[in-house]
Write a protein that holds these residues in place. Structure first.
Motif, short mmCIF file in Angstrom:
data_model
loop_
_atom_site.label_atom_id
_atom_site.label_comp_id
_atom_site.label_asym_id
_atom_site.label_seq_id
_atom_site.Cartn_x
_atom_site.Cartn_y
_atom_site.Cartn_z
N THR A 239 0.82 -1.16 -0.14
CA THR A 239 -0.22 0.03 0.02
C THR A 239 0.74 1.14 0.02
OG1 THR A 239 0.03 -0.30 2.47
CG2 THR A 239 -1.94 -0.91 1.14
N TRP A 240 2.19 1.28 0.56
CA TRP A 240 2.93 2.47 0.98
C TRP A 240 3.60 2.82 -0.42
CZ3 TRP A 240 7.46 0.21 -0.38
CH2 TRP A 240 7.69 -1.00 0.08
N LEU A 241 3.44 2.04 -1.40
CA LEU A 241 4.08 2.35 -2.73
C LEU A 241 3.25 2.95 -3.65
CD1 LEU A 241 6.80 1.51 -4.08
CD2 LEU A 241 5.76 -0.38 -5.28
N SER A 242 1.93 3.09 -3.41
CA SER A 242 0.83 3.90 -4.13
C SER A 242 1.58 5.44 -4.67
CB SER A 242 -0.38 3.98 -3.56
OG SER A 242 -1.24 4.68 -4.36
N GLN A 243 1.85 6.10 -3.73
CA GLN A 243 2.32 7.53 -4.02
C GLN A 243 3.38 7.56 -4.98
OE1 GLN A 243 2.54 10.11 -0.56
NE2 GLN A 243 2.63 11.95 -1.75
N ARG A 244 4.41 6.76 -4.63
CA ARG A 244 5.76 6.85 -5.40
C ARG A 244 5.45 6.18 -6.78
NH1 ARG A 244 10.93 4.32 -3.33
NH2 ARG A 244 11.70 5.74 -4.83
N LEU A 245 4.31 5.53 -7.04
CA LEU A 245 4.00 5.09 -8.42
C LEU A 245 3.04 5.95 -9.27
CD1 LEU A 245 3.67 1.38 -7.64
CD2 LEU A 245 5.34 2.32 -9.05
N SER A 246 2.36 7.14 -8.65
CA SER A 246 1.58 7.94 -9.05
C SER A 246 2.40 8.92 -10.40
CB SER A 246 1.07 8.91 -8.36
OG SER A 246 0.29 8.03 -7.37
#
Length: 255
Positions: A239-246
């Motif tokens: 879940t914590w990867l979401s922002q970095r993948l945006s």
């Protein structure tokens, strides 16, 4: 994070557990294990604690499994391994601001260090987790690096490639912060290589993103797009990867 994937000679049960774990199906993997022995109970607790770290959910299930493992632990090694899991779960809860359990994390890992002998198979994982606490809770990169290096040497000695991928990754992260781009790129590439060889899908997207941070275009974009594909395939985990993948200009909450 520990474990070494599967080979043709592995126990079919452990093969099934690994395959589910690597695909972010921790609850299904844990359901295959009956906590009738200290080893099985500890493995269940480890799986459900790892789920917390990747999904930021399932804390009560992990706590219940850990209490069972603690109750069944008999030898020093078993009690030490349970204490190591206790420290890791407390670390994760603090990291994600579920509850401040930093003191509990340090105390549990210290207890584990008193129980797990130097050179024992469980010692490298303990060293790695003490490094996590030093890096992310105590904010002591020097102590973290020393702990990661001990864990790295131990993972090599005990042939634990998944843990080795984690030590490569975290040593590379420290190198990147210090501007050592070549060292960081090498470490992230080694971490990714091991995870791909093991088929550890749930840990591959973060490894791709980390390596992308050290690459130039168009390779950086290619790596991030591959990470996005895996992230979607696994249902938005970690879940914590979401922002970095945006993508640039995209709201992370809708990406």
């Amino acid at each position: 994070m520990s474990g070494d994937g599967t080979t043709a000679e592995d126990d079919p049960l452990q093969t099934a557990v690994w395959r589910l774990r690597s695909r972010a199906c921790w609850v299904d993997a844990a359901a295959l294990l009956t906590p009738a022995t200290p080893q099985a109970a500890l493995q269940r607790a480890s799986l459900l604690a790892e789920r917390c770290l990747y999904t930021e959910a399932g804390w009560e299930d992990a706590e219940d499994a850990l209490r069972t493992a603690e109750a069944l632990a008999y030898t020093d090694d078993e009690r030490g391994a349970a204490a190591c899991e206790r420290g890791y779960l407390a670390y994760a809860a603090t990291l994600f601001q579920i509850r401040d359990r930093a003191d509990e994390a340090r105390a549990a890992l210290g207890r584990a260090a008193a129980l797990i002998a130097p050179g024992a198979p469980g010692r490298p994982l303990l060293d790695f987790r003490r490094g996590l606490v030093a890096e992310n809770l105590t904010r002591s990169p020097q102590a973290a690096r020393a702990a990661y290096r001990r864990a790295h040497a131990g993972a090599t000695a005990h042939a634990d490639p998944l843990l080795l991928s984690a030590t490569w990754r975290h040593l590379a992260g420290l190198a990147l912060r210090e501007g050592e781009l070549t060292e960081a790129r090498h470490g992230f590439a080694e971490s990714l290589r091991i995870r791909e060889e093991l088929g550890y899908l749930v840990g591959t997207a973060p490894a791709l993103v980390s390596l992308a941070d050290t690459e130039t275009e168009p390779e950086a974009s290619r790596l991030r797009e591959e990470a996005r594909r895996l992230f979607r395939l696994l249902g938005g985990v970690p879940t914590w990867l979401s922002q970095r993948l945006s993508p640039p200009g995209t709201d992370a909450a809708t990406a």
